[in-house]
Design an enzyme around this catalytic site. Structure first.
Site, short mmCIF file in Angstrom:
data_model
loop_
_atom_site.label_atom_id
_atom_site.label_comp_id
_atom_site.label_asym_id
_atom_site.label_seq_id
_atom_site.Cartn_x
_atom_site.Cartn_y
_atom_site.Cartn_z
N ARG A 104 6.73 -11.39 3.41
CA ARG A 104 7.24 -10.04 3.13
C ARG A 104 7.48 -9.27 4.43
O ARG A 104 8.48 -8.57 4.58
CB ARG A 104 6.24 -9.25 2.30
N ARG A 150 -1.75 -8.45 13.81
CA ARG A 150 -2.20 -7.44 12.85
C ARG A 150 -2.94 -8.08 11.68
O ARG A 150 -3.95 -7.56 11.22
CB ARG A 150 -1.01 -6.61 12.35
N LYS A 152 0.82 -1.21 0.00
CA LYS A 152 0.00 0.00 0.00
C LYS A 152 0.85 1.26 0.00
O LYS A 152 0.60 2.19 -0.76
CB LYS A 152 -0.90 0.05 1.25
N ARG A 174 10.75 -4.33 10.38
CA ARG A 174 10.43 -3.09 11.09
C ARG A 174 10.37 -3.36 12.59
O ARG A 174 10.12 -4.48 12.99
CB ARG A 174 9.07 -2.57 10.58
N ARG A 184 -10.45 1.20 8.96
CA ARG A 184 -10.00 -0.15 9.28
C ARG A 184 -11.08 -0.96 9.97
O ARG A 184 -10.86 -2.14 10.25
CB ARG A 184 -8.82 -0.03 10.23
P1 ADP Z 1 0.27 -1.90 9.49
O1 ADP Z 1 -0.50 -1.82 8.20
O2 ADP Z 1 1.55 -2.64 9.36
O3 ADP Z 1 -0.55 -2.29 10.65
P2 ADP Z 1 0.11 0.99 9.78
O4 ADP Z 1 1.26 1.92 9.56
O5 ADP Z 1 -1.05 1.12 8.85
O6 ADP Z 1 0.79 -0.43 9.74
O7 ADP Z 1 -0.45 1.11 11.28
C1 ADP Z 1 0.37 0.86 12.38
C2 ADP Z 1 -0.48 0.68 13.62
O8 ADP Z 1 -1.18 1.90 13.91
C3 ADP Z 1 -1.57 -0.36 13.51
O9 ADP Z 1 -1.10 -1.65 13.77
C4 ADP Z 1 -2.57 0.12 14.57
O10 ADP Z 1 -2.15 -0.19 15.87
C5 ADP Z 1 -2.49 1.63 14.41
N1 ADP Z 1 -3.48 2.15 13.43
C6 ADP Z 1 -3.23 2.76 12.24
N2 ADP Z 1 -4.36 3.11 11.61
C7 ADP Z 1 -5.38 2.71 12.42
C8 ADP Z 1 -6.80 2.77 12.34
N3 ADP Z 1 -7.43 3.31 11.26
N4 ADP Z 1 -7.52 2.26 13.36
C9 ADP Z 1 -6.93 1.71 14.43
N5 ADP Z 1 -5.60 1.62 14.58
C10 ADP Z 1 -4.82 2.11 13.59
#
Ligand code: ADP
Length: 186
Positions: free
Chosen positions: A126, A143, A15, A132, A91
């Site tokens: 991946r 996740r 993404k 990270r 999400r």
């Molecule tokens: P990933 O896709 O690897 O989870 P992101 O950078 O999108 O990484 O998000 C990192 C973390 O931030 C998520 O695991 C979650 O804890 C939090 N987060 C991000 N966006 C949201 C959202 N829309 N709702 C709830 N938690 C979020």
């Protein structure tokens, strides 16, 4: 009208990479809620302090907090002018419903939701490879499970509204980008 696009896809589906390319190509504003939260953690704000432990465990920050952050950001002038690429939000169904309301209040329409589709086994390897800091095996599993439970239902949510396009996320970055461009036709 300036485009409003949601990018869905499992963690590790590419993404971030595809969003960066769309930004470069279309001058649309990239809003990554993960980046916003990591910036808040780094800055030590109250939000950052609340979010840090949740993020490290792979959990989801509450809809209430996320909806507030995104509502504020979407009202800013740069987005009203250039449009937005939403990455990491919505999400959950609650977040999707709130977003629908925010856009309706602004008098703008969602352009499309694009799902970058990559199978579970492929994204798992991946993510293990990218190393990270929050990518421990356990947090990755949490996740990805959250994605299946909370976010995958959004595919249906947007399909029912005729707003979903799906692209195959396997293959070279350029190939995937060509598919994304073709699917969105911005
Ligand atoms: P990933 O896709 O690897 O989870 P992101 O950078 O999108 O990484 O998000 C990192 C973390 O931030 C998520 O695991 C979650 O804890 C939090 N987060 C991000 N966006 C949201 C959202 N829309 N709702 C709830 N938690 C979020």
């Amino acid at each position: 009208m300036a485009p409003r696009v949601i990018v869905l896809g499992r963690q590790g589906a590419g993404k971030g990479t595809q969003c960066a390319r769309l930004v470069a190509e279309h001058g649309i504003i990239h809003v990554s809620t993960g980046d916003m939260l990591r910036a808040a953690v780094a800055a030590g704000t109250e939000l950052g302090q609340q979010a840090e432990a949740i993020m490290n465990s792979g959990g989801l920050v509450s809809d209430e907090i996320m909806n507030g952050i995104v509502a504020e950001r979407l009202a800013e002038a740069d987005i009203m002018e250039n449009g937005v690429l939403l990455d990491g939000f919505p999400r959950t169904t609650g977040q999707a419903e709130t977003l629908e309301q925010i856009l309706a209040d602004q008098g703008v329409e969602l352009t499309a939701t694009i799902n970058i589709d990559v199978p579970l086994e492929e994204v798992t390897s991946r993510m293990m490879a990218r190393g990270r800091e929050d990518d421990t095996a356990e947090a990755i599993a949490t996740r990805l499970q959250n994605y299946e439970d909370s976010t995958a239902p959004l595919l249906d949510f947007y399909a029912k509204r005729n707003k979903l396009v799906v692209v195959n996320g396997l293959g070279e970055e350029d190939e995937v980008f060509a598919r994304v461009q073709g699917a969105l036709a911005l």
